[in-house]
Structures are given as C-alpha cells and as structure tokens.
Design a protein around this motif. Structure first.
Motif, PDB file in Angstrom:
ATOM      1  N   ALA A  48       5.861  14.010  -5.716  1.00 57.52           N
ATOM      2  CA  ALA A  48       5.129  13.222  -4.971  1.00 57.52           C
ATOM      3  C   ALA A  48       5.436  13.452  -3.538  1.00 57.52           C
ATOM      4  O   ALA A  48       4.557  13.398  -2.628  1.00 57.52           O
ATOM      5  CB  ALA A  48       5.576  11.894  -5.201  1.00 57.52           C
ATOM      6  N   ALA A  49       6.718  14.221  -3.034  1.00 56.82           N
ATOM      7  CA  ALA A  49       6.970  14.487  -1.930  1.00 56.82           C
ATOM      8  C   ALA A  49       6.226  15.507  -1.578  1.00 56.82           C
ATOM      9  O   ALA A  49       5.445  15.686  -0.334  1.00 56.82           O
ATOM     10  CB  ALA A  49       8.535  14.654  -1.774  1.00 56.82           C
ATOM     11  N   ARG A  50       5.915  16.581  -2.221  1.00 60.95           N
ATOM     12  CA  ARG A  50       4.990  17.789  -1.845  1.00 60.95           C
ATOM     13  C   ARG A  50       3.702  17.265  -1.515  1.00 60.95           C
ATOM     14  O   ARG A  50       3.027  17.823  -0.614  1.00 60.95           O
ATOM     15  CB  ARG A  50       5.273  18.900  -2.933  1.00 60.95           C
ATOM     16  CG  ARG A  50       6.467  19.588  -2.802  1.00 60.95           C
ATOM     17  CD  ARG A  50       6.528  20.813  -3.892  1.00 60.95           C
ATOM     18  NE  ARG A  50       6.316  20.401  -5.245  1.00 60.95           N
ATOM     19  CZ  ARG A  50       7.106  20.234  -6.099  1.00 60.95           C
ATOM     20  NH1 ARG A  50       8.649  20.049  -5.666  1.00 60.95           N
ATOM     21  NH2 ARG A  50       6.904  19.998  -7.495  1.00 60.95           N
TER      22      ARG A  50
ATOM     23  N   ALA B 292       0.742  -1.231   0.052  1.00 61.24           N
ATOM     24  CA  ALA B 292      -0.006   0.063  -0.193  1.00 61.24           C
ATOM     25  C   ALA B 292       0.912   1.195  -0.045  1.00 61.24           C
ATOM     26  O   ALA B 292       0.558   2.296  -0.625  1.00 61.24           O
ATOM     27  CB  ALA B 292      -0.818   0.034   1.204  1.00 61.24           C
ATOM     28  N   VAL B 293       1.934   1.375   0.798  1.00 66.33           N
ATOM     29  CA  VAL B 293       2.848   2.604   0.914  1.00 66.33           C
ATOM     30  C   VAL B 293       3.450   2.754  -0.681  1.00 66.33           C
ATOM     31  O   VAL B 293       3.744   3.702  -1.153  1.00 66.33           O
ATOM     32  CB  VAL B 293       3.974   2.188   2.046  1.00 66.33           C
ATOM     33  CG1 VAL B 293       4.960   3.160   1.954  1.00 66.33           C
ATOM     34  CG2 VAL B 293       3.043   2.368   3.404  1.00 66.33           C
ATOM     35  N   GLN B 294       4.026   1.485  -1.296  1.00 69.79           N
ATOM     36  CA  GLN B 294       4.692   1.729  -2.551  1.00 69.79           C
ATOM     37  C   GLN B 294       3.646   2.082  -3.330  1.00 69.79           C
ATOM     38  O   GLN B 294       3.929   3.306  -4.280  1.00 69.79           O
ATOM     39  CB  GLN B 294       5.382   0.440  -3.036  1.00 69.79           C
ATOM     40  CG  GLN B 294       6.297  -0.271  -2.239  1.00 69.79           C
ATOM     41  CD  GLN B 294       6.696  -1.617  -2.332  1.00 69.79           C
ATOM     42  OE1 GLN B 294       5.882  -2.471  -2.623  1.00 69.79           O
ATOM     43  NE2 GLN B 294       8.036  -1.925  -2.472  1.00 69.79           N
ATOM     44  N   SER B 295       2.403   1.785  -3.560  1.00 70.95           N
ATOM     45  CA  SER B 295       1.340   2.032  -4.465  1.00 70.95           C
ATOM     46  C   SER B 295       1.041   3.489  -4.273  1.00 70.95           C
ATOM     47  O   SER B 295       0.971   4.420  -5.256  1.00 70.95           O
ATOM     48  CB  SER B 295       0.213   1.318  -4.363  1.00 70.95           C
ATOM     49  OG  SER B 295       0.593  -0.216  -4.495  1.00 70.95           O
ATOM     50  N   ARG B 296       0.801   3.990  -3.058  1.00 70.52           N
ATOM     51  CA  ARG B 296       0.323   5.339  -2.839  1.00 70.52           C
ATOM     52  C   ARG B 296       1.761   6.309  -3.372  1.00 70.52           C
ATOM     53  O   ARG B 296       1.525   7.329  -3.963  1.00 70.52           O
ATOM     54  CB  ARG B 296       0.531   5.573  -1.288  1.00 70.52           C
ATOM     55  CG  ARG B 296       0.005   6.749  -0.857  1.00 70.52           C
ATOM     56  CD  ARG B 296      -0.513   7.028   0.571  1.00 70.52           C
ATOM     57  NE  ARG B 296      -0.579   8.231   1.283  1.00 70.52           N
ATOM     58  CZ  ARG B 296       0.346   8.679   1.991  1.00 70.52           C
ATOM     59  NH1 ARG B 296       1.473   7.863   2.211  1.00 70.52           N
ATOM     60  NH2 ARG B 296       0.165   9.910   2.586  1.00 70.52           N
ATOM     61  N   SER B 297       2.891   5.987  -3.160  1.00 70.56           N
ATOM     62  CA  SER B 297       4.125   6.883  -3.480  1.00 70.56           C
ATOM     63  C   SER B 297       4.328   6.630  -4.832  1.00 70.56           C
ATOM     64  O   SER B 297       4.506   7.679  -5.461  1.00 70.56           O
ATOM     65  CB  SER B 297       5.421   6.263  -2.800  1.00 70.56           C
ATOM     66  OG  SER B 297       5.293   6.328  -1.263  1.00 70.56           O
ATOM     67  N   VAL B 298       4.133   5.434  -5.476  1.00 73.20           N
ATOM     68  CA  VAL B 298       4.192   5.284  -7.200  1.00 73.20           C
ATOM     69  C   VAL B 298       3.106   6.195  -7.681  1.00 73.20           C
ATOM     70  O   VAL B 298       3.457   6.760  -8.753  1.00 73.20           O
ATOM     71  CB  VAL B 298       4.441   4.091  -7.524  1.00 73.20           C
ATOM     72  CG1 VAL B 298       4.278   3.799  -9.053  1.00 73.20           C
ATOM     73  CG2 VAL B 298       5.710   3.435  -6.931  1.00 73.20           C
ATOM     74  N   LEU B 299       1.904   6.074  -7.092  1.00 74.96           N
ATOM     75  CA  LEU B 299       0.798   6.792  -7.860  1.00 74.96           C
ATOM     76  C   LEU B 299       0.988   8.339  -7.515  1.00 74.96           C
ATOM     77  O   LEU B 299       0.917   9.072  -8.881  1.00 74.96           O
ATOM     78  CB  LEU B 299      -0.492   6.482  -7.210  1.00 74.96           C
ATOM     79  CG  LEU B 299      -1.756   7.314  -7.666  1.00 74.96           C
ATOM     80  CD1 LEU B 299      -1.746   7.116  -9.226  1.00 74.96           C
ATOM     81  CD2 LEU B 299      -2.757   7.090  -6.932  1.00 74.96           C
ATOM     82  N   ALA B 300       1.509   8.845  -6.846  1.00 76.64           N
ATOM     83  CA  ALA B 300       1.882  10.391  -6.494  1.00 76.64           C
ATOM     84  C   ALA B 300       2.895  10.769  -7.630  1.00 76.64           C
ATOM     85  O   ALA B 300       2.948  11.701  -8.061  1.00 76.64           O
ATOM     86  CB  ALA B 300       2.297  10.443  -5.184  1.00 76.64           C
ATOM     87  N   HIS B 301       3.958   9.743  -7.521  1.00 71.49           N
ATOM     88  CA  HIS B 301       5.070  10.001  -8.810  1.00 71.49           C
ATOM     89  C   HIS B 301       4.422  10.149 -10.103  1.00 71.49           C
ATOM     90  O   HIS B 301       4.798  11.094 -10.882  1.00 71.49           O
ATOM     91  CB  HIS B 301       6.180   9.026  -8.551  1.00 71.49           C
ATOM     92  CG  HIS B 301       6.943   8.911  -9.405  1.00 71.49           C
ATOM     93  ND1 HIS B 301       8.288   9.668  -9.481  1.00 71.49           N
ATOM     94  CD2 HIS B 301       7.401   8.159 -10.731  1.00 71.49           C
ATOM     95  CE1 HIS B 301       8.901   9.288 -10.635  1.00 71.49           C
ATOM     96  NE2 HIS B 301       8.245   8.529 -11.247  1.00 71.49           N
TER      97      HIS B 301
ATOM     98  N   GLU C  42      13.557  12.730 -11.162  1.00 73.22           N
ATOM     99  CA  GLU C  42      13.414  13.445  -9.607  1.00 73.22           C
ATOM    100  C   GLU C  42      12.450  14.451  -9.678  1.00 73.22           C
ATOM    101  O   GLU C  42      12.091  14.512  -8.428  1.00 73.22           O
ATOM    102  CB  GLU C  42      15.085  14.030  -9.825  1.00 73.22           C
ATOM    103  CG  GLU C  42      16.051  12.815  -9.642  1.00 73.22           C
ATOM    104  CD  GLU C  42      17.532  13.349  -9.762  1.00 73.22           C
ATOM    105  OE1 GLU C  42      17.571  14.785  -9.872  1.00 73.22           O
ATOM    106  OE2 GLU C  42      18.480  12.689  -9.899  1.00 73.22           O
ATOM    107  N   ARG C  43      12.326  15.234 -10.651  1.00 72.57           N
ATOM    108  CA  ARG C  43      11.272  15.998 -10.529  1.00 72.57           C
ATOM    109  C   ARG C  43       9.826  15.565 -10.305  1.00 72.57           C
ATOM    110  O   ARG C  43       9.033  16.047  -9.307  1.00 72.57           O
ATOM    111  CB  ARG C  43      10.837  17.030 -11.976  1.00 72.57           C
ATOM    112  CG  ARG C  43      10.036  18.143 -11.975  1.00 72.57           C
ATOM    113  CD  ARG C  43       9.763  18.514 -13.273  1.00 72.57           C
ATOM    114  NE  ARG C  43       9.264  17.843 -14.234  1.00 72.57           N
ATOM    115  CZ  ARG C  43       9.151  18.143 -15.632  1.00 72.57           C
ATOM    116  NH1 ARG C  43       9.273  19.185 -15.956  1.00 72.57           N
ATOM    117  NH2 ARG C  43       8.484  17.129 -16.478  1.00 72.57           N
ATOM    118  N   ALA C  44       9.444  14.481 -10.938  1.00 71.92           N
ATOM    119  CA  ALA C  44       8.211  13.533 -10.335  1.00 71.92           C
ATOM    120  C   ALA C  44       8.162  13.296  -8.940  1.00 71.92           C
ATOM    121  O   ALA C  44       7.345  13.288  -8.326  1.00 71.92           O
ATOM    122  CB  ALA C  44       7.993  12.460 -11.356  1.00 71.92           C
TER     123      ALA C  44
END
Length: 136
Positions: A86-88, A52-61, A80-82
C-alpha cells in the motif's frame, strides 16, 4: 492537505486497478475490520463508515493481499507486507521527503500531509529502510 491534491492514485484509480485485475469492490458494515480480501470470491469488502483517507489506504492494503495471493486471516508479517505494498502504491517518488520537510517526522502529521493512514507511513519507512540496506 486536501483530498483533491493527495499524492498517489485517487480512489477511483485504485478501484479501476482492482477491476482491471478482475477484483470486485463491495462496501458493507464490518465488525472489527476495515476491509477484507477474499481469494475465492476475488472480492474486497470495505467498511463504508471509514473516511475517504482510511478507505483509500485500506483498499491499497487489500490490493496487496490480492497481489500476493493471500487468503483468510494472516500473520503479522504478511499484514506488514500488505501495508508495504500500500505504501509503495500510495506514496509516489519524493512525496514522503517533501512531506517530512513540511511537517517533520511525526507519523500522524506525515499521514495527514500525505493523505494516508499512519500504518501506510510506518510501512513506507520500512520500504525506505530496506532500500537503504540494499544500497549499503
């Protein structure tokens, strides 16, 4: 940290954000990738074997790629920009600083505390460094 108390938007809100922008989300096993954005299809594919954590992070990316109009394989600086996007999106306000107070500065520990992947933590640090440079 449990997935019910993650900072930032939950997966369902990320999916809603994508749908609000006319982007479809698909899950399918992918070889060698966790996710992919297609401008032509206005679709994001995610590998269902991720956590779930990976999916959320990759979707944001991948939403970052969609936001910037990227398409196809990208050079490292665009990736890196993507991740910064995701981080923001995933690390709100003071959540990073609070997590650092709790677990210290190790990227893996911070990722666990924030409910994101290590690339999101590293990208968030770049966002912070850029802000500091802008204010200096």
């Amino acid at each position: 940290m449990t997935t019910t108390s993650l900072p930032g938007p939950p997966m369902v809100r990320l999916i809603d954000l994508a749908h609000d922008h006319g982007i479809r989300i698909w899950w399918r096993p992918m070889d060698g990738r966790d996710g992919q954005w297609s401008l032509r299809h206005r679709s994001i594919w995610l590998d269902p074997r991720m956590t779930a954590v990976q999916s959320r992070s990759v979707l944001a990316h991948e939403l970052g790629h969609a936001t910037y109009g990227d398409d196809g394989p990208q050079p490292p600086h665009i990736e890196e920009r993507a991740w910064r996007f995701a981080a923001r999106l995933l690390v709100p306000g003071m959540a990073y600083e609070q997590a650092e107070t709790i677990v210290g500065c190790h990227p893996g520990a911070l990722a666990d505390e924030l409910g994101v992947t290590r690339p999101v933590v590293l990208a968030y640090r770049e966002v912070l460094e850029h802000r500091e440079l802008m204010c200096a």
